[in-house]
Enzyme design. Structure first.
Site, PDB file in Angstrom:
ATOM      1  N   GLU A 245     -11.248  -2.834   4.823  1.00 27.25           N
ATOM      2  CA  GLU A 245      -9.930  -2.846   5.450  1.00 27.25           C
ATOM      3  C   GLU A 245     -10.029  -2.786   6.969  1.00 27.25           C
ATOM      4  OE1 GLU A 245      -7.377   0.356   4.133  1.00 27.25           O
ATOM      5  OE2 GLU A 245      -5.923  -0.189   5.685  1.00 27.25           O
TER       6      GLU A 245
ATOM      7  N   ILE B  85       0.860  -1.193   0.000  1.00 29.13           N
ATOM      8  CA  ILE B  85       0.000   0.000   0.000  1.00 29.13           C
ATOM      9  C   ILE B  85       0.890   1.235   0.000  1.00 29.13           C
ATOM     10  CG2 ILE B  85      -1.771   1.279   1.262  1.00 29.13           C
ATOM     11  CD1 ILE B  85      -2.417  -1.340   2.746  1.00 29.13           C
ATOM     12  N   GLY B  86       0.735   2.090  -0.972  1.00 24.32           N
ATOM     13  CA  GLY B  86       1.573   3.301  -1.074  1.00 24.32           C
ATOM     14  C   GLY B  86       0.785   4.550  -0.767  1.00 24.32           C
TER      15      GLY B  86
ATOM     16  N   ASN C 191      -6.831   5.265  16.241  1.00 26.21           N
ATOM     17  CA  ASN C 191      -8.066   5.245  17.030  1.00 26.21           C
ATOM     18  C   ASN C 191      -8.636   6.649  17.237  1.00 26.21           C
ATOM     19  OD1 ASN C 191      -8.061   2.533  17.180  1.00 26.21           O
ATOM     20  ND2 ASN C 191      -7.872   2.385  19.409  1.00 26.21           N
ATOM     21  N   GLU C 192      -7.739   7.642  17.382  1.00 23.40           N
ATOM     22  CA  GLU C 192      -8.245   9.007  17.589  1.00 23.40           C
ATOM     23  C   GLU C 192      -9.034   9.452  16.356  1.00 23.40           C
ATOM     24  OE1 GLU C 192      -5.087   8.079  18.039  1.00 23.40           O
ATOM     25  OE2 GLU C 192      -4.906   8.201  20.208  1.00 23.40           O
TER      26      GLU C 192
END
Ligand SMILES: Cc1cc2nc3c(=O)[nH]c(=O)nc-3n(C[C@H](O)[C@H](O)[C@H](O)COP(=O)(O)OP(=O)(O)OC[C@H]3O[C@@H](n4cnc5c(N)ncnc54)[C@H](O)[C@@H]3O)c2cc1C
Length: 384
Positions: free
Chosen positions: A254, A131-132, A370-371
């Site tokens: 995802e 993944i870029g 998570n934030e």
């Protein structure tokens, strides 16, 4: 009342046959010494032979239509197979990104030529992706990416730097998010596009970033005028200028899968075994973690069902990821505090615990912190 996570639909035991088939395969592989037990196996367990063995069973490209070399099976069936492999700590890293997110993205946005080139190879276990997206100054705020793609005769030239690129040193290609138009502060999400970049192309320089434990999973990928062809056989991915919508549309896949709560499951299972054998002191928190995993299994299964029915599940997927990755880290801390079992010469357990502790900070960062996800949840509930 707003329902955060959809209900589980259908018969929860309807796929037990598939589950048992995978368990049998895992037991055979373990007995043959082809898999050990490891923590965070979907990031750290790169084993191309194991990937090909899964492909031979028809467990890669499960949701890919038969005409593209896949198996035309459901997301729930794929869910059950991946859940069992992760629970066993099987080395699934080589194909993980390709099978999890490149497959649905290709099916949605790929050209006919891209689908024919990549999907059968992914289903055969012969094509690995990275993944870029992230860059040195762009992580949570992806709209700020500075990697630039400029139009040239026959295609595009891409220049920039990507970072934290898991597995890029072993993968064949990555999907690169780049700016194709100057940043407009009033419309920051416009002017972004995606390109499939062959990681062996001239101008690609892959530099290792070594983790604290000396292992190599991450890389920095420098792109220096890397040429990507356009046209019907080209490697522009989707529509130029629609990169933001494309990146965000697949995030539910995802974020809600079993890899978001099972990264330390092998450790929890071994802790239970050691407590049962009285090699570790019994602790009531074990039951709490088992209950959390059981709840997450239900929630994650429910989101997989919603995705199969093409229902929106962004908020629910963010809930699963926040709760799941927090649980993964809490399990690593729990095992770390319990320590190594008495009078025990169990190197695999020691290594698994050490790996879980080192990987722990990454659980709640990768795929959206998570934030940031709490912001997604608040917006989904109409609170912001
Ligand atoms: C194990 C692992 C594997 C990874 N693999 C890949 C990969 O293969 N490819 C790839 O492209 N990237 C990968 N990443 C990068 C990952 O996507 C980023 O780390 C993540 O998006 C966070 O970006 P950042 O590290 O730049 O942190 P920053 O975005 O700089 O954030 C720093 C801190 O600020 C907080 N913060 C930022 N914005 C907000 C906000 N709006 N509200 C509240 N708090 C905020 C964050 O929560 C965080 O705590 C990986 C990361 C890890 C840990």
């Amino acid at each position: 009342m707003t329902r955060l996570v959809p209900p589980v639909a259908g018969d929860p035991h309807g796929l037990d046959d598939v589950r048992l088939e995978v368990r049998k395969f895992v037991a055979e592989q373990r007995q043959a010494g082809r898999i050990g037990r490891s923590a965070d196996c979907w990031l750290t367990g790169w084993d191309e032979d194991f990937t090909r063995a899964l492909a031979a069973r028809g467990w890669l490209g499960m949701t890919v239509p038969v005409e593209y070399g896949g198996h035309g099976r459901s997301h729930q069936e794929r869910f059950v197979v991946t859940e069992e492999l992760l629970a066993a700590g099987a080395p699934v890293g080589a194909h993980w990104i390709a099978d999890r997110q490149i497959v649905p993205s290709l099916l949605k946005y790929g050209t006919e030529a891209q689908k024919r080139k990549f999907l059968p190879a992914i289903a055969r276990g012969e094509c690995y992706f990275a993944i870029g997206m992230s860059e040195p100054d762009s992580g949570s705020d992806l709209a700020s990416v500075r990697t630039k793609a400029e139009p040239v005769d026959g295609g595009w030239r891409i220049t920039g730097a990507k970072v934290w690129t898991s597995g890029a040193h072993l993968a064949h290609a990555f999907i690169c998010l780049a700016r194709t138009a100057a940043l407009d502060p009033a419309h920051r999400h416009d002017g972004l596009s995606q390109f499939i970049v062959d990681l062996r192309s001239p101008g690609v320089d892959i530099r290792p970033i070594i983790s604290m434990n000396g292992k190599h999973h991450f890389n920095e990928v420098i792109l220096d005028e890397v040429f990507v062809p356009d046209g019907p056989d080209g490697m522009v991915f989707g529509t130029v200028g629609d990169g933001w919508q494309q990146v965000t549309s697949e995030l539910s896949f995802e974020r809600s899968g079993p890899e978001r709560f099972l990264s330390t499951f092998t450790l929890l299972a071994d802790v239970a075994g050691h407590m049962s054998a009285r090699a570790l002191p019994r602790h009531t928190d074990l039951g709490r973690y088992v209950a959390r995993i059981a709840g997450l299994h239900q929630m994650s299964t429910a989101v997989a069902g919603a995705l199969e029915r093409h229902e929106p599940a962004d908020t629910a997927a963010a809930v699963v990821k926040v709760l799941g990755t927090t649980t993964e880290g809490d399990i690593a801390d729990f095992a770390d505090v319990l320590g190594i079992p008495d009078e025990m010469d169990d190197d695999p357990y020691r290594t698994m615990l050490a790996d879980a502790v080192v990987q722990r900070p990454g659980f709640t960062l990768r795929g959206g912190t998570n934030e940031v996800l709490r912001g997604v949840i608040a917006r989904g509930l109409g609170m912001r």
